[in-house]
Motif scaffolding. Structure first.
Motif, PDB file in Angstrom:
ATOM      1  N   PHE A  37      15.135  -0.551   8.960  1.00 41.35           N
ATOM      2  CA  PHE A  37      14.570   0.841   8.560  1.00 41.35           C
ATOM      3  C   PHE A  37      13.200   1.170   9.056  1.00 41.35           C
ATOM      4  CE2 PHE A  37      14.012  -2.119   5.060  1.00 41.35           C
ATOM      5  CZ  PHE A  37      12.557  -1.839   4.639  1.00 41.35           C
ATOM      6  N   SER A  38      13.165   2.148   9.371  1.00 35.21           N
ATOM      7  CA  SER A  38      11.484   2.733   9.480  1.00 35.21           C
ATOM      8  C   SER A  38      11.163   2.918   7.942  1.00 35.21           C
ATOM      9  CB  SER A  38      11.359   3.720  10.455  1.00 35.21           C
ATOM     10  OG  SER A  38      11.563   3.450  11.706  1.00 35.21           O
ATOM     11  N   ARG A  39      10.019   2.952   7.587  1.00 38.00           N
ATOM     12  CA  ARG A  39       9.581   3.292   6.281  1.00 38.00           C
ATOM     13  C   ARG A  39       9.823   4.592   6.196  1.00 38.00           C
ATOM     14  NH1 ARG A  39       4.233  -0.737   6.339  1.00 38.00           N
ATOM     15  NH2 ARG A  39       5.532  -2.711   6.571  1.00 38.00           N
ATOM     16  N   PRO A  40       9.635   5.234   4.916  1.00 43.69           N
ATOM     17  CA  PRO A  40       9.769   6.616   4.557  1.00 43.69           C
ATOM     18  C   PRO A  40       8.356   7.265   5.041  1.00 43.69           C
ATOM     19  CG  PRO A  40      10.756   5.334   2.890  1.00 43.69           C
ATOM     20  CD  PRO A  40      10.149   4.318   3.841  1.00 43.69           C
ATOM     21  N   LEU A  41       8.650   8.703   5.305  1.00 39.58           N
ATOM     22  CA  LEU A  41       7.376   9.264   5.851  1.00 39.58           C
ATOM     23  C   LEU A  41       6.141   9.021   5.074  1.00 39.58           C
ATOM     24  CD1 LEU A  41       6.517  11.227   7.937  1.00 39.58           C
ATOM     25  CD2 LEU A  41       7.178  13.100   6.554  1.00 39.58           C
ATOM     26  N   LYS A  42       6.330   9.088   3.719  1.00 40.21           N
ATOM     27  CA  LYS A  42       5.344   8.956   2.684  1.00 40.21           C
ATOM     28  C   LYS A  42       4.374   7.717   3.237  1.00 40.21           C
ATOM     29  CE  LYS A  42       4.330   7.346  -2.036  1.00 40.21           C
ATOM     30  NZ  LYS A  42       4.777   7.184  -3.308  1.00 40.21           N
ATOM     31  N   TYR A  43       5.139   6.517   3.621  1.00 36.72           N
ATOM     32  CA  TYR A  43       4.393   5.474   4.053  1.00 36.72           C
ATOM     33  C   TYR A  43       4.104   5.364   5.448  1.00 36.72           C
ATOM     34  CZ  TYR A  43       6.222   4.027  -0.653  1.00 36.72           C
ATOM     35  OH  TYR A  43       6.259   3.919  -2.184  1.00 36.72           O
ATOM     36  N   GLN A  44       4.687   6.253   6.091  1.00 36.39           N
ATOM     37  CA  GLN A  44       4.071   6.440   7.547  1.00 36.39           C
ATOM     38  C   GLN A  44       2.636   6.942   7.457  1.00 36.39           C
ATOM     39  OE1 GLN A  44       5.566   5.240  10.072  1.00 36.39           O
ATOM     40  NE2 GLN A  44       7.502   4.795   9.257  1.00 36.39           N
ATOM     41  N   VAL A  45       2.461   8.079   6.487  1.00 38.40           N
ATOM     42  CA  VAL A  45       1.190   8.811   6.171  1.00 38.40           C
ATOM     43  C   VAL A  45       0.244   7.869   5.676  1.00 38.40           C
ATOM     44  CG1 VAL A  45       0.258  10.732   5.096  1.00 38.40           C
ATOM     45  CG2 VAL A  45       2.358  10.794   6.119  1.00 38.40           C
ATOM     46  N   ASP A  46       0.707   7.224   4.773  1.00 43.58           N
ATOM     47  CA  ASP A  46      -0.396   6.605   3.925  1.00 43.58           C
ATOM     48  C   ASP A  46       0.277   4.811   3.672  1.00 43.58           C
ATOM     49  OD1 ASP A  46      -2.155   5.058   2.246  1.00 43.58           O
ATOM     50  OD2 ASP A  46      -1.674   6.316   0.565  1.00 43.58           O
ATOM     51  N   PRO A  47       0.164   4.109   4.689  1.00 44.56           N
ATOM     52  CA  PRO A  47       0.691   2.679   4.736  1.00 44.56           C
ATOM     53  C   PRO A  47       0.242   1.735   3.866  1.00 44.56           C
ATOM     54  CG  PRO A  47      -0.664   2.936   6.975  1.00 44.56           C
ATOM     55  CD  PRO A  47      -0.553   4.364   6.090  1.00 44.56           C
ATOM     56  N   ASP A  48      -1.000   2.380   3.134  1.00 46.99           N
ATOM     57  CA  ASP A  48      -1.659   1.124   2.340  1.00 46.99           C
ATOM     58  C   ASP A  48      -0.795   0.689   1.018  1.00 46.99           C
ATOM     59  OD1 ASP A  48      -3.777   0.870   4.199  1.00 46.99           O
ATOM     60  OD2 ASP A  48      -4.916   2.268   3.258  1.00 46.99           O
ATOM     61  N   THR A  49       0.011   1.549   0.507  1.00 47.45           N
ATOM     62  CA  THR A  49       0.831   1.564  -0.646  1.00 47.45           C
ATOM     63  C   THR A  49       2.183   0.760  -0.537  1.00 47.45           C
ATOM     64  OG1 THR A  49       1.535   3.883  -0.616  1.00 47.45           O
ATOM     65  CG2 THR A  49      -0.427   3.307  -1.807  1.00 47.45           C
ATOM     66  N   TRP A  50       2.463   0.732   0.748  1.00 51.31           N
ATOM     67  CA  TRP A  50       3.832   0.272   0.836  1.00 51.31           C
ATOM     68  C   TRP A  50       4.059  -1.137   0.292  1.00 51.31           C
ATOM     69  CZ3 TRP A  50       8.529   1.199   2.193  1.00 51.31           C
ATOM     70  CH2 TRP A  50       9.476   0.229   2.581  1.00 51.31           C
TER      71      TRP A  50
END
Length: 196
Positions: A97-110
């Motif tokens: 999987f590619s990470r959900p869009l939320k984590y594409q925008v803000d990867p620091d919380t992944w």
């Protein structure tokens, strides 16, 4: 290319015609979810497993996992009824999987979110098997090249070995659903074969 027929050992072949190094002739074999239903929905037990896989895919979609593929394997894509005189008990699934869009925008919380709730909610096989009858695993396509190579080769190597045998087998690769209407269409296709 249609899903290949079973090889003599009762599983998908690791490669089909031609040379084993030709990408178009080797596993994982690309398929749609509808093609998987058409090929493997051959009994009530299999229909129930496919219904669970469809629900699992819907669950992933609801969590924002809309980009990637799934490797489908295990006894579900073998001729287990003839080879072992039983029905398949579950479906083995690795979601790349590619990470959900939320984590594409803000990867620091992944990393924190993955440990605290995403893994348990979407990829922990103990939870997912109870809910969906799928043994589930995940490969994060955004984790970086070293982790991606290590994790994908591990799962592909494990999935391509036939349990209890020295034989190699092929696996299927289906895209994650981008259109939420797919889930209803797949339910209808399964329901057209068996009442589950």
């Amino acid at each position: 290319m249609p899903i290949p027929e079973f090889a003599d050992h009762g599983a998908l072949p690791p490669f089909i015609s031609g040379h084993a190094t030709s990408p178009s002739a080797r596993s994982p074999y690309p398929a749609t979810m509808l093609e998987v239903v058409e090929r493997f929905c051959t009994s009530l037990d299999r229909a129930k497993l496919l219904k669970g896989l469809n629900l699992y895919r819907k669950h992933l979609h609801s969590g924002g996992f809309v980009s990637g593929t799934q490797w489908v394997d295990g006894s579900f894509i073998e001729n287990v009824e003839a080879n072992r005189k039983r029905s398949p008990r579950d479906i083995d699934v690795v979601t790349l999987f590619s990470r959900p869009l939320k984590y594409q925008v803000d990867p620091d919380t992944w990393a924190t979110d993955f440990e605290s709730h995403i893994f348990g909610a979407y990829f922990d096989t103990r939870n997912m098997k109870l809910a969906y009858r799928c043994d589930t695993y995940g490969v994060d396509l955004d984790a970086g090249p070293r982790a991606l190579v290590r994790n994908s080769t591990y799962w592909f190597g494990l999935f391509s070995d036939m349990r209890g045998s020295a034989e190699k087998k092929g696996i299927l690769e289906i895209p994650l659903a981008a259109d939420p209407m797919e889930f209803l269409a797949i339910d209808q296709a399964i329901g057209g074969k068996f009442d589950v």
